[in-house]
Design a protein around this motif. Structure first.
Motif, PDB file in Angstrom:
ATOM      1  N   UNK A  40       0.852  -1.191   0.000  1.00 44.70           N
ATOM      2  CA  UNK A  40       0.000   0.000   0.000  1.00 44.70           C
ATOM      3  C   UNK A  40       0.884   1.236   0.000  1.00 44.70           C
ATOM      4  N   UNK A  41       0.547   2.183  -0.857  1.00 47.15           N
ATOM      5  CA  UNK A  41       1.256   3.464  -0.926  1.00 47.15           C
ATOM      6  C   UNK A  41       0.253   4.563  -0.608  1.00 47.15           C
ATOM      7  N   UNK A  42       0.427   5.244   0.520  1.00 52.31           N
ATOM      8  CA  UNK A  42      -0.558   6.231   0.953  1.00 52.31           C
ATOM      9  C   UNK A  42       0.106   7.569   1.232  1.00 52.31           C
ATOM     10  N   UNK A  43      -0.612   8.644   1.028  1.00 52.30           N
ATOM     11  CA  UNK A  43      -0.126   9.998   1.276  1.00 52.30           C
ATOM     12  C   UNK A  43      -0.900  10.575   2.453  1.00 52.30           C
ATOM     13  N   UNK A  44      -0.203  10.816   3.541  1.00 55.04           N
ATOM     14  CA  UNK A  44      -0.826  11.367   4.749  1.00 55.04           C
ATOM     15  C   UNK A  44      -0.760  12.884   4.666  1.00 55.04           C
ATOM     16  N   UNK A  45      -1.870  13.500   4.299  1.00 53.61           N
ATOM     17  CA  UNK A  45      -1.883  14.942   4.052  1.00 53.61           C
ATOM     18  C   UNK A  45      -2.233  15.761   5.286  1.00 53.61           C
ATOM     19  N   UNK A  46      -2.797  15.135   6.282  1.00 53.61           N
ATOM     20  CA  UNK A  46      -3.234  15.891   7.470  1.00 53.61           C
ATOM     21  C   UNK A  46      -2.642  15.346   8.764  1.00 53.61           C
ATOM     22  N   UNK A  47      -1.664  14.472   8.671  1.00 53.65           N
ATOM     23  CA  UNK A  47      -1.121  13.847   9.882  1.00 53.65           C
ATOM     24  C   UNK A  47      -0.102  14.722  10.604  1.00 53.65           C
ATOM     25  N   UNK A  48       0.473  15.725   9.927  1.00 53.22           N
ATOM     26  CA  UNK A  48       1.463  16.599  10.559  1.00 53.22           C
ATOM     27  C   UNK A  48       0.759  17.841  11.069  1.00 53.22           C
ATOM     28  N   UNK A  49       0.850  18.077  12.370  1.00 51.55           N
ATOM     29  CA  UNK A  49       0.176  19.200  13.009  1.00 51.55           C
ATOM     30  C   UNK A  49       1.056  19.757  14.126  1.00 51.55           C
ATOM     31  N   UNK A  50       0.646  20.880  14.663  1.00 47.87           N
ATOM     32  CA  UNK A  50       1.307  21.519  15.822  1.00 47.87           C
ATOM     33  C   UNK A  50       2.806  21.688  15.578  1.00 47.87           C
ATOM     34  N   UNK A  51       3.163  22.121  14.366  1.00 48.46           N
ATOM     35  CA  UNK A  51       4.572  22.352  14.072  1.00 48.46           C
ATOM     36  C   UNK A  51       4.980  23.744  14.573  1.00 48.46           C
ATOM     37  N   UNK A 283      13.133  23.491  13.435  1.00 50.37           N
ATOM     38  CA  UNK A 283      11.678  23.334  13.395  1.00 50.37           C
ATOM     39  C   UNK A 283      11.288  21.932  13.844  1.00 50.37           C
ATOM     40  N   UNK A 284      10.169  21.858  14.554  1.00 53.01           N
ATOM     41  CA  UNK A 284       9.601  20.586  15.008  1.00 53.01           C
ATOM     42  C   UNK A 284       8.305  20.319  14.254  1.00 53.01           C
ATOM     43  N   UNK A 285       8.143  19.090  13.762  1.00 55.79           N
ATOM     44  CA  UNK A 285       6.922  18.656  13.093  1.00 55.79           C
ATOM     45  C   UNK A 285       6.379  17.454  13.845  1.00 55.79           C
ATOM     46  N   UNK A 286       5.187  17.591  14.428  1.00 57.43           N
ATOM     47  CA  UNK A 286       4.586  16.513  15.204  1.00 57.43           C
ATOM     48  C   UNK A 286       3.637  15.716  14.307  1.00 57.43           C
ATOM     49  N   UNK A 287       3.791  14.392  14.346  1.00 61.65           N
ATOM     50  CA  UNK A 287       3.083  13.507  13.413  1.00 61.65           C
ATOM     51  C   UNK A 287       2.081  12.640  14.175  1.00 61.65           C
ATOM     52  N   UNK A 288       0.831  12.677  13.728  1.00 64.30           N
ATOM     53  CA  UNK A 288      -0.179  11.731  14.229  1.00 64.30           C
ATOM     54  C   UNK A 288      -0.066  10.481  13.362  1.00 64.30           C
ATOM     55  N   UNK A 289       0.790   9.570  13.787  1.00 66.44           N
ATOM     56  CA  UNK A 289       1.103   8.388  12.981  1.00 66.44           C
ATOM     57  C   UNK A 289      -0.036   7.387  13.099  1.00 66.44           C
ATOM     58  N   UNK A 290      -0.691   7.024  11.990  1.00 67.56           N
ATOM     59  CA  UNK A 290      -1.866   6.141  12.058  1.00 67.56           C
ATOM     60  C   UNK A 290      -1.549   4.811  12.745  1.00 67.56           C
ATOM     61  N   UNK A 291      -2.461   4.392  13.607  1.00 67.69           N
ATOM     62  CA  UNK A 291      -2.243   3.175  14.381  1.00 67.69           C
ATOM     63  C   UNK A 291      -2.261   1.935  13.495  1.00 67.69           C
ATOM     64  N   UNK A 292      -3.075   1.939  12.442  1.00 71.16           N
ATOM     65  CA  UNK A 292      -3.155   0.748  11.588  1.00 71.16           C
ATOM     66  C   UNK A 292      -1.851   0.534  10.813  1.00 71.16           C
ATOM     67  N   UNK A 293      -1.080   1.607  10.593  1.00 72.11           N
ATOM     68  CA  UNK A 293       0.230   1.443   9.950  1.00 72.11           C
ATOM     69  C   UNK A 293       1.282   1.074  10.985  1.00 72.11           C
ATOM     70  N   UNK A 294       1.203   1.704  12.109  1.00 65.81           N
ATOM     71  CA  UNK A 294       2.223   1.519  13.144  1.00 65.81           C
ATOM     72  C   UNK A 294       2.177   0.118  13.751  1.00 65.81           C
ATOM     73  N   UNK A 295       0.966  -0.415  13.948  1.00 62.16           N
ATOM     74  CA  UNK A 295       0.831  -1.661  14.711  1.00 62.16           C
ATOM     75  C   UNK A 295       0.704  -2.913  13.848  1.00 62.16           C
ATOM     76  N   UNK A 296       0.200  -2.797  12.640  1.00 65.31           N
ATOM     77  CA  UNK A 296      -0.115  -4.023  11.889  1.00 65.31           C
ATOM     78  C   UNK A 296       0.372  -3.971  10.446  1.00 65.31           C
TER      79      UNK A 296
END
Length: 416
Positions: A40-51, A283-296
């Motif tokens: 799977x090739x996915x583009x996370x367009x909204x996962x980076x926040x609070x930079x 600069x700091x970029x905080x990532x909401x890393x999806x759990x379905x990618x991280x865990x499985x």
């Protein structure tokens, strides 16, 4: 049937019973996986926040180099000037094992400088040396010295010096050595009696200098500090019991203080993500890393996309390396850096192309250690060693940072 024939038939039957049928197919799904590998090739367009961006990690006097620049462009002229100070020997020097004498004057002096970074395409590079007040220190600013660059000590054209036979000027005594191994120039500049003024009274022989540079177009170089920093050799005259001055050559002096001043200062931090400059910015970029990618899943590749809002400033030789790292804990501007991983990329002055940084190792680390902060940190690899500063669009902008992740889903094995 005879006994011998019965034995032969039994042996044949036994051999036939032991033959293995290698070409027989297996029986799925008893022994084979029930599915196929899915990439799977996915583009996370909204996962980076609070930079956010922060400045002040390394300032000019902490830099291992002294920056000199004269960079005019449409926004103004960036003017960088190295400044350095030598402590003196005081008013007296030994003339014998039992006596000292008053230092009356300096016959001459020789200043050694290293240019540790320069653009070989620059033409008519010129150094202008000035004598400065000896009270320069870490609090000295460009504005406080703006009116002090008037006492000219020497003007040297580097191109003309390199063109001399043996790279030595027979008239001035100046010389240059090209170090092709370390890619630097070693300058030896001679000061005559008028330029080499030794003031042993109120100044105790201390002296300070500043440098301005010029060239046909963009001029930007870096002078060394420390082991490759400025060195001053005095050639002095010392009064010997009031009878006859004697020549003395004391030991060479390294710079007691070396830094650089510049104007204009960097623009204040705003909503954009700043990296580089002096004082250095991160600069700091905080990532909401999806759990379905991280865990499985198994991460194959990760790429961070950044769109410049303001190009880095400087000459072509001022390209600098920006590195993406992660942090051990998210404490904002004081976040400790995880030194295990480093994904670098070269930033070129004037370029506005989208930056792509490979961050696969960091994503795999986050997947393996679910307690690790999912934060990117962007910083220059050589902080405060280049004037160039690049700024990227933040997460609140339309051209926000994005993260592309390629991964393999968990494989569904069959039931035995």
């Amino acid at each position: 049937m005879t006994r011998r024939r019965l034995a032969l038939v039994g042996a044949v039957l036994l051999a036939a019973a032991c033959v293995e049928r290698l070409t027989a197919p297996g029986h799925c799904p008893d022994f084979c996986p029930s599915g196929q590998i899915t990439v799977v090739d996915t583009l996370l367009t909204t996962s980076i926040n609070r930079d956010s961006s922060y400045r002040g990690y390394v300032v000019s006097y902490q830099s291992p180099v002294m920056l000199a620049a004269f960079l005019p462009d449409s926004t103004g002229t960036l003017d960088g000037r190295p400044i350095f100070r030598f402590n003196g020997f005081g008013p007296r020097l030994p003339v014998s094992s039992v006596d000292t004498g008053q230092i009356t004057r300096a016959d001459s002096a020789r200043l050694q400088l290293y240019i540790v970074r320069y653009d070989t395409a620059t033409r008519n590079l010129q150094l202008q040396l000035y004598r400065l007040p000896i009270k320069i220190d870490t609090a000295t600013t460009f504005d406080s010295l703006a009116g002090q660059f008037t006492d000219t000590v020497k003007i040297v054209n580097i191109d003309a010096l390199l063109a001399q036979p043996g790279q030595k000027d027979p008239l001035t005594g100046d010389s240059v050595v090209v170090d092709t191994v370390n890619h630097r120039l070693q300058l030896s500049l001679k000061f005559d009696a008028a330029a080499a003024r030794y003031v042993g009274g109120t100044d105790s022989g201390a002296v300070a200098y500043g440098i301005r540079i010029a060239a046909d177009r963009l001029a930007s170089i870096a002078f060394g500090k420390g082991a490759v920093g400025p060195v001053l050799q005095w050639y002095l005259q010392v009064d010997s019991m009031g009878i006859k001055p004697v020549a003395r050559t004391p030991g060479a002096l390294g710079a007691a203080f070396a830094s650089f001043v510049f104007a204009p200062p960097p623009a204040p931090l705003d909503a954009t993500l700043a990296v580089g400059g002096v004082p250095s910015a991160r600069s700091l970029l905080r990532v909401a890393f999806p759990k379905f990618i991280r865990d499985s899943s198994q991460i194959i590749r990760g790429t961070l996309f950044l769109v410049p809002a303001v190009a880095a400033r400087g000459a072509p030789a001022d390209s600098f390396v920006m590195e993406a790292r992660t942090v051990l804990a998210d404490f904002g501007r004081k976040s400790p850096i995880d030194a295990r991983l480093d994904d670098p990329i070269v930033i070129h002055p004037g370029a506005m192309d989208t930056i792509k940084i490979e961050v696969t190792n960091m994503l795999q680390l986050w997947a393996a250690d679910t307690t690790h902060p999912t934060v990117f940190l962007l910083r220059p690899q050589a902080e405060a060693q280049y004037f160039g500063e690049i700024r990227f669009y933040p997460s609140k902008a339309a051209l926000r940072p994005t993260l592309q992740v390629t991964y393999v889903k968990q494989f569904p094995f069959g039931v035995p």
